[in-house]
Design a protein around this motif. Sequence first.
Motif, PDB file in Angstrom:
ATOM      1  N   TYR A 193       7.222 -11.244  -9.315  1.00 19.80           N
ATOM      2  CA  TYR A 193       8.314 -10.622 -10.016  1.00 19.80           C
ATOM      3  C   TYR A 193       8.848  -9.453  -9.202  1.00 19.80           C
ATOM      4  N   THR A 194      10.148  -9.377  -8.990  1.00 23.01           N
ATOM      5  CA  THR A 194      10.728  -8.288  -8.219  1.00 23.01           C
ATOM      6  C   THR A 194      11.884  -7.661  -8.979  1.00 23.01           C
ATOM      7  N   LYS A 195      12.168  -6.425  -8.690  1.00 30.31           N
ATOM      8  CA  LYS A 195      13.303  -5.721  -9.267  1.00 30.31           C
ATOM      9  C   LYS A 195      14.339  -5.584  -8.143  1.00 30.31           C
ATOM     10  N   GLY A 196      15.547  -5.205  -8.480  1.00 33.75           N
ATOM     11  CA  GLY A 196      16.641  -5.117  -7.505  1.00 33.75           C
ATOM     12  C   GLY A 196      16.442  -4.048  -6.473  1.00 33.75           C
ATOM     13  N   LEU A 197      17.385  -3.963  -5.535  1.00 35.88           N
ATOM     14  CA  LEU A 197      17.329  -3.006  -4.431  1.00 35.88           C
ATOM     15  C   LEU A 197      17.543  -1.583  -4.935  1.00 35.88           C
ATOM     16  N   PRO A 198      17.071  -0.568  -4.171  1.00 39.10           N
ATOM     17  CA  PRO A 198      17.313   0.822  -4.564  1.00 39.10           C
ATOM     18  C   PRO A 198      18.824   1.112  -4.620  1.00 39.10           C
ATOM     19  N   CYS A 199      19.209   2.086  -5.446  1.00 38.32           N
ATOM     20  CA  CYS A 199      20.639   2.368  -5.634  1.00 38.32           C
ATOM     21  C   CYS A 199      21.315   2.847  -4.351  1.00 38.32           C
ATOM     22  N   ARG A 259      16.801   4.581   4.435  1.00 38.25           N
ATOM     23  CA  ARG A 259      15.553   4.293   5.147  1.00 38.25           C
ATOM     24  C   ARG A 259      14.583   3.653   4.153  1.00 38.25           C
ATOM     25  N   ALA A 260      14.032   2.548   4.543  1.00 35.53           N
ATOM     26  CA  ALA A 260      13.056   1.878   3.680  1.00 35.53           C
ATOM     27  C   ALA A 260      11.781   2.705   3.623  1.00 35.53           C
ATOM     28  N   ALA A 261      11.107   2.660   2.489  1.00 38.15           N
ATOM     29  CA  ALA A 261       9.845   3.374   2.330  1.00 38.15           C
ATOM     30  C   ALA A 261       8.792   2.739   3.225  1.00 38.15           C
ATOM     31  N   ALA A 262       7.851   3.535   3.668  1.00 38.67           N
ATOM     32  CA  ALA A 262       6.772   3.022   4.510  1.00 38.67           C
ATOM     33  C   ALA A 262       5.965   1.968   3.747  1.00 38.67           C
ATOM     34  N   GLU A 263       5.716   2.217   2.499  1.00 37.14           N
ATOM     35  CA  GLU A 263       5.003   1.288   1.630  1.00 37.14           C
ATOM     36  C   GLU A 263       6.007   0.736   0.618  1.00 37.14           C
ATOM     37  N   PRO A 264       6.141  -0.584   0.499  1.00 36.72           N
ATOM     38  CA  PRO A 264       7.109  -1.115  -0.470  1.00 36.72           C
ATOM     39  C   PRO A 264       6.772  -0.650  -1.884  1.00 36.72           C
ATOM     40  N   PRO A 265       7.787  -0.314  -2.678  1.00 31.25           N
ATOM     41  CA  PRO A 265       7.518   0.155  -4.037  1.00 31.25           C
ATOM     42  C   PRO A 265       6.964  -0.972  -4.901  1.00 31.25           C
ATOM     43  N   CYS A 266       6.083  -0.616  -5.805  1.00 28.42           N
ATOM     44  CA  CYS A 266       5.503  -1.577  -6.737  1.00 28.42           C
ATOM     45  C   CYS A 266       6.014  -1.224  -8.125  1.00 28.42           C
ATOM     46  N   ILE A 267       6.631  -2.181  -8.774  1.00 27.05           N
ATOM     47  CA  ILE A 267       7.214  -1.910 -10.085  1.00 27.05           C
ATOM     48  C   ILE A 267       6.330  -2.387 -11.227  1.00 27.05           C
ATOM     49  N   LEU A 268       5.108  -2.785 -10.917  1.00 30.51           N
ATOM     50  CA  LEU A 268       4.225  -3.292 -11.966  1.00 30.51           C
ATOM     51  C   LEU A 268       4.021  -2.282 -13.086  1.00 30.51           C
ATOM     52  N   ALA A 269       3.806  -1.015 -12.732  1.00 33.92           N
ATOM     53  CA  ALA A 269       3.563  -0.007 -13.764  1.00 33.92           C
ATOM     54  C   ALA A 269       4.779   0.130 -14.689  1.00 33.92           C
ATOM     55  N   VAL A 270       5.968   0.141 -14.102  1.00 34.23           N
ATOM     56  CA  VAL A 270       7.196   0.269 -14.899  1.00 34.23           C
ATOM     57  C   VAL A 270       7.347  -0.935 -15.831  1.00 34.23           C
ATOM     58  N   LEU A 271       7.156  -2.136 -15.278  1.00 28.94           N
ATOM     59  CA  LEU A 271       7.297  -3.337 -16.100  1.00 28.94           C
ATOM     60  C   LEU A 271       6.231  -3.409 -17.183  1.00 28.94           C
ATOM     61  N   CYS A 272       5.013  -3.013 -16.851  1.00 30.34           N
ATOM     62  CA  CYS A 272       3.946  -3.013 -17.855  1.00 30.34           C
ATOM     63  C   CYS A 272       4.251  -2.018 -18.974  1.00 30.34           C
ATOM     64  N   ASP A 273       4.790  -0.859 -18.615  1.00 29.33           N
ATOM     65  CA  ASP A 273       5.156   0.129 -19.634  1.00 29.33           C
ATOM     66  C   ASP A 273       6.281  -0.395 -20.538  1.00 29.33           C
TER      67      ASP A 273
END
Length: 140
Positions: free
Chosen positions: A79-85, A93-107
């Motif tokens: 499951y993925t969310k869209g690109l940063p605004c 600049r892309a983040a060094a570590e890709p963001p994980c949206i699991l916490a947001v989706l779980c909430d």
Amino acid sequence: MKKWMDMANAPQEFRERIERLERNFEVSTVIFKKFEPIFLDIFQNPYEELPKLPRSRKQRRLPCSAKDLFNFCWTLFVYTKGLPCDFHAADFRAAAEPPCILAVLCDLHDGLTVEAKGIKEHYFKPYIAKLLDKKVLRVE
């Protein structure tokens, strides 16, 4: 099923396998009940049929419809969310570590972040790596 196993006098090992299968199915059912509303929250409804447009000989079928995407995501529990605004900004600049949206989706959907991250690490990453190794999936 249990009555049939009793009538057939099924061995204990077989009974344990059936119980494990039932538990796995129950877990998958719970995950699917969470997955479907999350998908519908972010993507187009895969159950809505789009009107069929006449195609000329040069037009090709879209490589991935909403239904294809839904099935792909469910199959892989990906499951993925869209690109940063600010993605289109010249200085993005892309983040060094890709963001994980699991916490947001779980909430948002009453999930357990620890369980979701465990499933991601111990089941999906190895499975996707296996599909990439076998060239079932490819990254372009």
